[in-house]
Scaffold this motif. Structure first.
Motif, PDB file in Angstrom:
ATOM      1  N   MET A   1       0.844  -1.186   0.000  1.00  0.00           N
ATOM      2  CA  MET A   1       0.000   0.000   0.000  1.00  0.00           C
ATOM      3  C   MET A   1       0.889   1.249   0.000  1.00  0.00           C
ATOM      4  O   MET A   1       1.960   1.253   0.562  1.00  0.00           O
ATOM      5  CB  MET A   1      -0.917  -0.018   1.228  1.00  0.00           C
ATOM      6  N   GLU A   2       0.397   2.275  -0.589  1.00  0.00           N
ATOM      7  CA  GLU A   2       1.127   3.536  -0.720  1.00  0.00           C
ATOM      8  C   GLU A   2       1.306   4.234   0.629  1.00  0.00           C
ATOM      9  O   GLU A   2       0.377   4.306   1.428  1.00  0.00           O
ATOM     10  CB  GLU A   2       0.339   4.443  -1.668  1.00  0.00           C
ATOM     11  N   GLU A   3       2.503   4.728   0.877  1.00  0.00           N
ATOM     12  CA  GLU A   3       2.729   5.499   2.096  1.00  0.00           C
ATOM     13  C   GLU A   3       2.293   6.937   1.867  1.00  0.00           C
ATOM     14  O   GLU A   3       2.488   7.493   0.802  1.00  0.00           O
ATOM     15  CB  GLU A   3       4.191   5.440   2.510  1.00  0.00           C
ATOM     16  N   LYS A   4       1.711   7.519   2.876  1.00  0.00           N
ATOM     17  CA  LYS A   4       1.213   8.895   2.793  1.00  0.00           C
ATOM     18  C   LYS A   4       1.867   9.715   3.885  1.00  0.00           C
ATOM     19  O   LYS A   4       2.422   9.185   4.834  1.00  0.00           O
ATOM     20  CB  LYS A   4      -0.305   8.912   2.956  1.00  0.00           C
ATOM     21  N   ILE A   5       1.747  11.025   3.783  1.00  0.00           N
ATOM     22  CA  ILE A   5       2.285  11.949   4.780  1.00  0.00           C
ATOM     23  C   ILE A   5       1.113  12.578   5.536  1.00  0.00           C
ATOM     24  O   ILE A   5       0.201  13.134   4.928  1.00  0.00           O
ATOM     25  CB  ILE A   5       3.135  13.066   4.127  1.00  0.00           C
ATOM     26  N   CYS A   6       1.162  12.516   6.850  1.00  0.00           N
ATOM     27  CA  CYS A   6       0.120  13.118   7.685  1.00  0.00           C
ATOM     28  C   CYS A   6       0.179  14.632   7.544  1.00  0.00           C
ATOM     29  O   CYS A   6       1.245  15.241   7.676  1.00  0.00           O
ATOM     30  CB  CYS A   6       0.328  12.704   9.141  1.00  0.00           C
ATOM     31  N   CYS A   7      -0.963  15.257   7.290  1.00  0.00           N
ATOM     32  CA  CYS A   7      -1.004  16.706   7.115  1.00  0.00           C
ATOM     33  C   CYS A   7      -0.919  17.454   8.446  1.00  0.00           C
ATOM     34  O   CYS A   7      -0.777  18.673   8.456  1.00  0.00           O
ATOM     35  CB  CYS A   7      -2.265  17.115   6.355  1.00  0.00           C
ATOM     36  N   ILE A   8      -0.962  16.744   9.563  1.00  0.00           N
ATOM     37  CA  ILE A   8      -0.864  17.392  10.867  1.00  0.00           C
ATOM     38  C   ILE A   8       0.546  17.263  11.438  1.00  0.00           C
ATOM     39  O   ILE A   8       1.183  18.257  11.761  1.00  0.00           O
ATOM     40  CB  ILE A   8      -1.912  16.822  11.849  1.00  0.00           C
ATOM     41  N   CYS A   9       1.053  16.031  11.543  1.00  0.00           N
ATOM     42  CA  CYS A   9       2.372  15.833  12.167  1.00  0.00           C
ATOM     43  C   CYS A   9       3.510  15.696  11.160  1.00  0.00           C
ATOM     44  O   CYS A   9       4.673  15.799  11.534  1.00  0.00           O
ATOM     45  CB  CYS A   9       2.350  14.621  13.101  1.00  0.00           C
ATOM     46  N   GLY A  10       3.189  15.443   9.894  1.00  0.00           N
ATOM     47  CA  GLY A  10       4.204  15.335   8.860  1.00  0.00           C
ATOM     48  C   GLY A  10       4.886  13.985   8.771  1.00  0.00           C
ATOM     49  O   GLY A  10       5.798  13.808   7.972  1.00  0.00           O
ATOM     50  N   LYS A  11       4.445  13.014   9.557  1.00  0.00           N
ATOM     51  CA  LYS A  11       5.053  11.685   9.525  1.00  0.00           C
ATOM     52  C   LYS A  11       4.408  10.825   8.442  1.00  0.00           C
ATOM     53  O   LYS A  11       3.248  11.021   8.088  1.00  0.00           O
ATOM     54  CB  LYS A  11       4.894  10.993  10.877  1.00  0.00           C
ATOM     55  N   GLU A  12       5.186   9.865   7.930  1.00  0.00           N
ATOM     56  CA  GLU A  12       4.651   8.927   6.957  1.00  0.00           C
ATOM     57  C   GLU A  12       3.754   7.919   7.665  1.00  0.00           C
ATOM     58  O   GLU A  12       4.005   7.548   8.810  1.00  0.00           O
ATOM     59  CB  GLU A  12       5.782   8.176   6.258  1.00  0.00           C
ATOM     60  N   PHE A  13       2.702   7.479   6.966  1.00  0.00           N
ATOM     61  CA  PHE A  13       1.835   6.434   7.506  1.00  0.00           C
ATOM     62  C   PHE A  13       1.302   5.603   6.365  1.00  0.00           C
ATOM     63  O   PHE A  13       1.335   6.014   5.210  1.00  0.00           O
ATOM     64  CB  PHE A  13       0.686   7.032   8.338  1.00  0.00           C
ATOM     65  N   GLU A  14       0.849   4.413   6.687  1.00  0.00           N
ATOM     66  CA  GLU A  14       0.233   3.531   5.709  1.00  0.00           C
ATOM     67  C   GLU A  14      -1.250   3.432   5.998  1.00  0.00           C
ATOM     68  O   GLU A  14      -1.695   3.673   7.113  1.00  0.00           O
ATOM     69  CB  GLU A  14       0.865   2.140   5.779  1.00  0.00           C
ATOM     70  N   GLY A  15      -2.003   3.068   5.009  1.00  0.00           N
ATOM     71  CA  GLY A  15      -3.438   2.891   5.189  1.00  0.00           C
ATOM     72  C   GLY A  15      -4.223   3.990   4.500  1.00  0.00           C
ATOM     73  O   GLY A  15      -3.685   4.775   3.722  1.00  0.00           O
ATOM     74  N   TRP A  16      -5.489   4.050   4.810  1.00  0.00           N
ATOM     75  CA  TRP A  16      -6.392   4.993   4.162  1.00  0.00           C
ATOM     76  C   TRP A  16      -6.194   6.424   4.650  1.00  0.00           C
ATOM     77  O   TRP A  16      -6.403   7.365   3.912  1.00  0.00           O
ATOM     78  CB  TRP A  16      -7.849   4.587   4.416  1.00  0.00           C
ATOM     79  N   GLY A  17      -5.875   6.585   5.902  1.00  0.00           N
ATOM     80  CA  GLY A  17      -5.797   7.920   6.469  1.00  0.00           C
ATOM     81  C   GLY A  17      -7.158   8.350   6.978  1.00  0.00           C
ATOM     82  O   GLY A  17      -8.152   7.638   6.846  1.00  0.00           O
ATOM     83  N   ASN A  18      -7.194   9.526   7.578  1.00  0.00           N
ATOM     84  CA  ASN A  18      -8.424  10.026   8.194  1.00  0.00           C
ATOM     85  C   ASN A  18      -8.663  11.467   7.782  1.00  0.00           C
ATOM     86  O   ASN A  18      -7.735  12.197   7.465  1.00  0.00           O
ATOM     87  CB  ASN A  18      -8.290   9.967   9.725  1.00  0.00           C
ATOM     88  N   ASN A  19      -9.917  11.867   7.842  1.00  0.00           N
ATOM     89  CA  ASN A  19     -10.293  13.237   7.537  1.00  0.00           C
ATOM     90  C   ASN A  19      -9.813  14.136   8.680  1.00  0.00           C
ATOM     91  O   ASN A  19     -10.245  13.958   9.818  1.00  0.00           O
ATOM     92  CB  ASN A  19     -11.813  13.313   7.398  1.00  0.00           C
ATOM     93  N   PRO A  20      -8.959  15.123   8.402  1.00  0.00           N
ATOM     94  CA  PRO A  20      -8.417  15.962   9.460  1.00  0.00           C
ATOM     95  C   PRO A  20      -9.278  17.161   9.838  1.00  0.00           C
ATOM     96  O   PRO A  20      -8.901  17.940  10.707  1.00  0.00           O
ATOM     97  CB  PRO A  20      -7.096  16.436   8.859  1.00  0.00           C
ATOM     98  N   TYR A  21     -10.440  17.325   9.209  1.00  0.00           N
ATOM     99  CA  TYR A  21     -11.313  18.466   9.512  1.00  0.00           C
ATOM    100  C   TYR A  21     -11.754  18.417  10.969  1.00  0.00           C
ATOM    101  O   TYR A  21     -12.094  17.357  11.452  1.00  0.00           O
ATOM    102  CB  TYR A  21     -12.532  18.438   8.586  1.00  0.00           C
ATOM    103  N   PRO A  22     -11.693  19.462  11.708  1.00  0.00           N
ATOM    104  CA  PRO A  22     -11.614  20.876  11.359  1.00  0.00           C
ATOM    105  C   PRO A  22     -10.208  21.476  11.443  1.00  0.00           C
ATOM    106  O   PRO A  22     -10.063  22.678  11.302  1.00  0.00           O
ATOM    107  CB  PRO A  22     -12.515  21.545  12.396  1.00  0.00           C
TER     108      PRO A  22
END
Length: 57
Positions: A1-22
């Motif tokens: 699975m593709e690694e993504k970057i968290c828009c809050i902490c900037g760390k790489e993570f795997e998986g779907w991710g979560n909606n960061p709103y608000p």
């Protein structure tokens, strides 16, 4: 699975991710930021809205 970057902490993570709103309008956040920052923020906003509806301060 593709690694993504968290828009809050900037760390790489795997998986779907979560909606960061608000906290952020775009991107995905990791599970750690979702459970420790995003969800508590949403609950805080919900509690404040409930207090306003009841006329409390």
């Amino acid at each position: 699975m593709e690694e993504k970057i968290c828009c809050i902490c900037g760390k790489e993570f795997e998986g779907w991710g979560n909606n960061p709103y608000p906290l952020e309008l775009k991107g995905c956040c990791c599970d750690d930021c979702n459970s420790s920052i995003v969800i508590p923020t949403r609950l805080s906003y919900l509690n404040e809205a409930a207090k306003k509806m009841k006329g409390e301060k």
